[in-house]
Design an enzyme around this catalytic site. Sequence first.
Site, short mmCIF file in Angstrom:
data_model
loop_
_atom_site.label_atom_id
_atom_site.label_comp_id
_atom_site.label_asym_id
_atom_site.label_seq_id
_atom_site.Cartn_x
_atom_site.Cartn_y
_atom_site.Cartn_z
N LYS A 52 0.79 -1.14 0.11
CA LYS A 52 -0.19 0.03 0.00
C LYS A 52 0.69 1.16 0.10
O LYS A 52 0.57 2.32 -0.87
CB LYS A 52 -0.99 -0.07 1.05
CG LYS A 52 -1.98 -1.17 1.20
CD LYS A 52 -2.63 -1.12 2.52
CE LYS A 52 -3.81 -2.50 2.17
NZ LYS A 52 -3.85 -2.93 3.51
N GLN A 96 -3.66 -1.84 10.32
CA GLN A 96 -3.74 -3.24 9.29
C GLN A 96 -4.11 -4.24 10.48
O GLN A 96 -3.51 -4.44 11.51
CB GLN A 96 -2.11 -3.56 9.01
CG GLN A 96 -2.19 -4.76 8.05
CD GLN A 96 -2.73 -4.72 6.92
OE1 GLN A 96 -2.84 -3.69 6.36
NE2 GLN A 96 -3.48 -5.88 6.52
N ASP A 119 -10.65 3.18 5.67
CA ASP A 119 -11.21 1.88 5.64
C ASP A 119 -12.40 1.68 5.80
O ASP A 119 -13.02 0.69 5.49
CB ASP A 119 -10.45 0.99 6.57
CG ASP A 119 -9.25 -0.07 6.04
OD1 ASP A 119 -9.35 -0.38 4.97
OD2 ASP A 119 -8.26 -0.47 6.77
#
Length: 297
Positions: A52, A96, A119
């Site tokens: 990413k 994450q 997210d």
Amino acid sequence: MILLDGKKAFDFFIEKIQYETDLIKKNINESPCLCTILVGNNYSSKLYVNKKNSICSKIGFKTHFIHYNNDISEKLLINTIKKINLNKNIDGILVQMPLPNSINTNNIILSIDPNKDVDGFHPENLGKMALGIESYISATPKGILLLLEYFNITIKNKHCVIIGRSNIVGKPLSMLLSSNNDNFGNATVTLVHSYTQNIETYTRIADVIIIAVGIPYFLKANMIKKNAIIIDVGINKIFCKKTNTYKVIGDVDFNDVKEKSSYISPVPGGVGPMTIIGLLYNTLISFKKKIKYGKTL
Ligand code: NAP
């Protein structure tokens, strides 16, 4: 059968994101910044975060990377997130997953400023999405919607069976596809899970099957109807005796299913790259809100 090539779609959307990023940079000399937080040393998690960050750098996004050991306390992690919430230079925060068992994932999600929750996991964003109010759509469902858009597949009027009801894939996707929206919704959705009896009763009558269970080779040809559209979200690492290495496969028995389907997404190279697009879109949107930039992608 047409392959739902996520890499092709990725290239198309990344160019759009980069174009808009370059344009803004030329005008005001500013660019979006994504902050990634990694806890522990899980090999796959590290790989995802690195990927990413490297894509962000390639397209001119700034990145801020924070790495903690597995034994970090929940309190310290929350304090860090609260500081980043206040940092005007950071537009998006990605923690994450999965986190160590000692940390309550929901408390971490709740500590993220919903305006930086790229997210789309925060209840404020999930709630807004459920009500059809503009919000950050979780990266994987957003990526799937864009994959369908790229291949001109309309979901309207179709019967869509989603296998798996996680908060990050199945549940939000079931709300999006069944929403009263001609662009990406108005499907009839059946959401099945581990307590569903005889799953094949549902999958055999589905026009579209989206599977996210984390079980290799779960979906077989005898479970689908001819010309069904198959989207495989699963990521499973299995040991390959032939090559003596690990390989990544999805939840679909690809070779068994491919000829019976009309469209099918591969793993790797299907939904995975599109999840990154979902994340970058959300980060760019957050940045544009901050700088009050009018144009939408
Ligand atoms: P998850 O939290 O791992 O949960 C799995 C879901 O599958 C649950 O809803 C579970 O049902 C259901 N399930 C398990 N066994 C089943 C069975 N035998 N029959 C029917 N349903 C069953 O889900 P997730 O986080 O969405 O992850 C699923 C997979 O997608 C994993 O392989 C993950 O790595 C992958 N993934 C990929 C991406 C990407 O970008 N490509 C993004 C996210 C996740 P219950 O609720 O009843 O337990």
